[in-house]
Design a protein around this motif. Structure first.
Motif, short mmCIF file in Angstrom:
data_model
loop_
_atom_site.label_atom_id
_atom_site.label_comp_id
_atom_site.label_asym_id
_atom_site.label_seq_id
_atom_site.Cartn_x
_atom_site.Cartn_y
_atom_site.Cartn_z
N GLU A 239 0.82 -1.21 0.00
CA GLU A 239 0.00 0.00 0.00
C GLU A 239 0.86 1.26 0.00
O GLU A 239 0.52 2.25 -0.64
CB GLU A 239 -0.94 0.00 1.22
N ASN A 240 1.96 1.24 0.72
CA ASN A 240 2.83 2.41 0.81
C ASN A 240 4.27 1.97 0.58
O ASN A 240 4.88 1.33 1.44
CB ASN A 240 2.69 3.08 2.17
N LEU A 241 4.83 2.33 -0.58
CA LEU A 241 6.18 1.90 -0.93
C LEU A 241 7.24 2.48 0.00
O LEU A 241 8.32 1.91 0.16
CB LEU A 241 6.49 2.29 -2.37
N GLU A 242 6.94 3.61 0.63
CA GLU A 242 7.92 4.21 1.54
C GLU A 242 8.19 3.31 2.74
O GLU A 242 9.22 3.44 3.40
CB GLU A 242 7.42 5.58 2.00
N ASP A 243 7.24 2.40 3.03
CA ASP A 243 7.45 1.45 4.13
C ASP A 243 8.45 0.35 3.75
O ASP A 243 8.84 -0.45 4.61
CB ASP A 243 6.13 0.80 4.54
N HIS A 244 8.83 0.30 2.47
CA HIS A 244 9.73 -0.75 2.00
C HIS A 244 11.05 -0.19 1.49
O HIS A 244 11.74 -0.82 0.69
CB HIS A 244 9.02 -1.57 0.92
N ILE A 245 11.37 1.01 1.96
CA ILE A 245 12.67 1.61 1.66
C ILE A 245 13.78 0.78 2.33
O ILE A 245 13.64 0.39 3.50
CB ILE A 245 12.72 3.07 2.14
N ILE A 246 14.84 0.52 1.60
CA ILE A 246 15.97 -0.22 2.16
C ILE A 246 16.77 0.70 3.08
O ILE A 246 17.14 1.81 2.68
CB ILE A 246 16.88 -0.77 1.05
N LYS A 247 16.99 0.23 4.30
CA LYS A 247 17.71 1.05 5.28
C LYS A 247 18.90 0.28 5.85
O LYS A 247 18.88 -0.94 5.94
CB LYS A 247 16.77 1.47 6.41
N GLU A 248 19.91 1.05 6.24
CA GLU A 248 21.10 0.51 6.91
C GLU A 248 21.34 1.33 8.16
O GLU A 248 21.55 2.55 8.07
CB GLU A 248 22.31 0.57 5.98
N ASP A 249 21.27 0.68 9.31
CA ASP A 249 21.42 1.39 10.59
C ASP A 249 20.44 2.55 10.70
O ASP A 249 20.79 3.65 11.19
CB ASP A 249 22.86 1.89 10.76
N GLY A 250 19.23 2.33 10.18
CA GLY A 250 18.19 3.35 10.28
C GLY A 250 18.23 4.41 9.20
O GLY A 250 17.35 5.27 9.12
N LYS A 251 19.26 4.38 8.32
CA LYS A 251 19.39 5.38 7.26
C LYS A 251 19.01 4.80 5.92
O LYS A 251 19.31 3.64 5.63
CB LYS A 251 20.84 5.90 7.20
N GLU A 252 18.35 5.61 5.11
CA GLU A 252 17.94 5.17 3.78
C GLU A 252 19.16 4.92 2.89
O GLU A 252 20.14 5.69 2.92
CB GLU A 252 17.06 6.24 3.09
N LEU A 253 19.10 3.84 2.12
CA LEU A 253 20.14 3.56 1.13
C LEU A 253 19.77 4.31 -0.15
O LEU A 253 18.84 3.94 -0.85
CB LEU A 253 20.23 2.07 0.85
#
Length: 340
Positions: A239-253
């Protein structure tokens, strides 16, 4: 320029000045530019461990130009290296996808700096409010992967920003075949091995946030005819692609950071301590093969549901035209009989 009576500006004269190292910069302007660029290093790139002039790799490859992406519907080493970088930076990826419309610059021979890489993929902003689209992790079925290849083959000539370059997905298409039935072969590759696509199987797909949003809009734009619906690992629609952003140590890749990492990963072939872009990108590798055959067998083999639909629609239209002609002839005959 001179301002006319209407308040508009008219050209009086101009001079073309070649851009070269011989041009002396205006000191005040250059000082201000340097201040702003230092701010980029301090307030942005430092968070990623880079400086704008840091050399990531040395390049001896002639990469496609941006114009090539729009004028040539074929494999591109520029699109390929970016797609490969997405696959490199993410984990356990089956397919990485990059459309031509998100690529903003090419790579020239010589040093490839952080600035060069950022300029090549400089679009957007993430959910974190920081510049640069992040990568997202989604899943598509095998059937949808084949459809993505068909969208590239059939639609991107009309919408050149939608030309797709992929890592892990290979296909052959014939531009002379019926629309939405141009792809004649589609498969995955891993470690150089061909893997047949299973229609109902879920495959891990990585792309940038903007592209993911565009994939999801294909269904609406085609009124349900073409369905590409990003899913989670369990096959549930996202439903929301922003919920599937790849993160490393809490930061967006970020997508550009993935490219930068890939550039640094190449072997140092000349021993100077700096990576060298792989010779792999000096040639194509059948990621997108154009089969320009006009042989009748090649044009009609492997029909899909879209070709059947189109043929049915054409036959119905022809039938309606024939019936209309017969009806008109019948009416004309009746009129003639009455006149007699």
């Amino acid at each position: 320029m001179k301002q006319n009576l209407n308040g508009r500006w008219d050209l009086s004269s101009y001079e073309l000045i070649p851009v070269s190292e011989n041009i002396q910069p205006d000191e005040k302007t250059q000082d201000r530019i340097d201040e702003l660029m230092d701010m980029v290093d301090t307030n942005y790139l430092a968070d990623f461990g880079y400086t704008r002039d840091g050399v990531l790799a040395q390049n001896d490859i002639e990469f496609n130009s941006l114009e090539d992406l729009y004028s040539k519907h074929e494999e591109s080493n520029l699109g390929q290296i970016i797609a490969d970088s997405f696959a490199y930076a993410a984990d356990s990826v089956d397919v990485a996808v990059v459309p031509s419309g998100t690529i903003r610059d090419t790579y020239t021979k010589g040093d490839i700096t952080v600035e060069d890489v950022y300029n090549s993929f400089s679009l957007g902003i993430g959910k974190d409010g920081i510049a640069g689209y992040p990568l997202i992790s989604t899943y598509l079925t095998g059937k949808e992967l084949k459809l993505a290849a068909e969208v590239d083959a059939s639609v991107s000539d009309f919408m050149t920003t939608a030309r797709l370059y992929s890592s892990g997905l290979n296909f052959t298409y014939n531009p002379n075949r019926m629309i939405l039935n141009k792809v004649t072969d589609c498969y995955l590759t891993k470690d150089g091995q061909r893997i047949e696509i299973q229609d109902n199987q879920l495959y891990h797909v990585v792309t940038d946030l903007y592209t993911g949003q565009m994939l999801g809009s294909v269904n609406k734009m085609s009124y349900g005819l073409l369905s590409l619906e990003p899913k989670d690992k369990d096959g549930n629609p996202i439903e929301n692609l922003e919920d599937h952003i790849i993160k490393e140590d809490g930061k967006e890749l970020k997508a550009w950071d993935a490219i930068a990492r890939y550039m640094c990963s190449f072997d140092d072939t000349d021993g100077d301590g700096i990576a060298n872009v792989s010779k792999y990108y000096a040639s194509t590798h059948e990621h997108k093969v154009v089969d320009d055959s006009k042989n009748i067998i090649d044009l009609i083999k492997k029909p899909n549901k879209f070709s059947a639909m189109i043929v049915t629609i054409v036959l119905v239209i022809i039938l309606l035209i024939v019936l209309l002609i017969l009806l008109i002839r019948r009416i004309v005959r009746k009129i003639r009989k009455k006149n007699k």
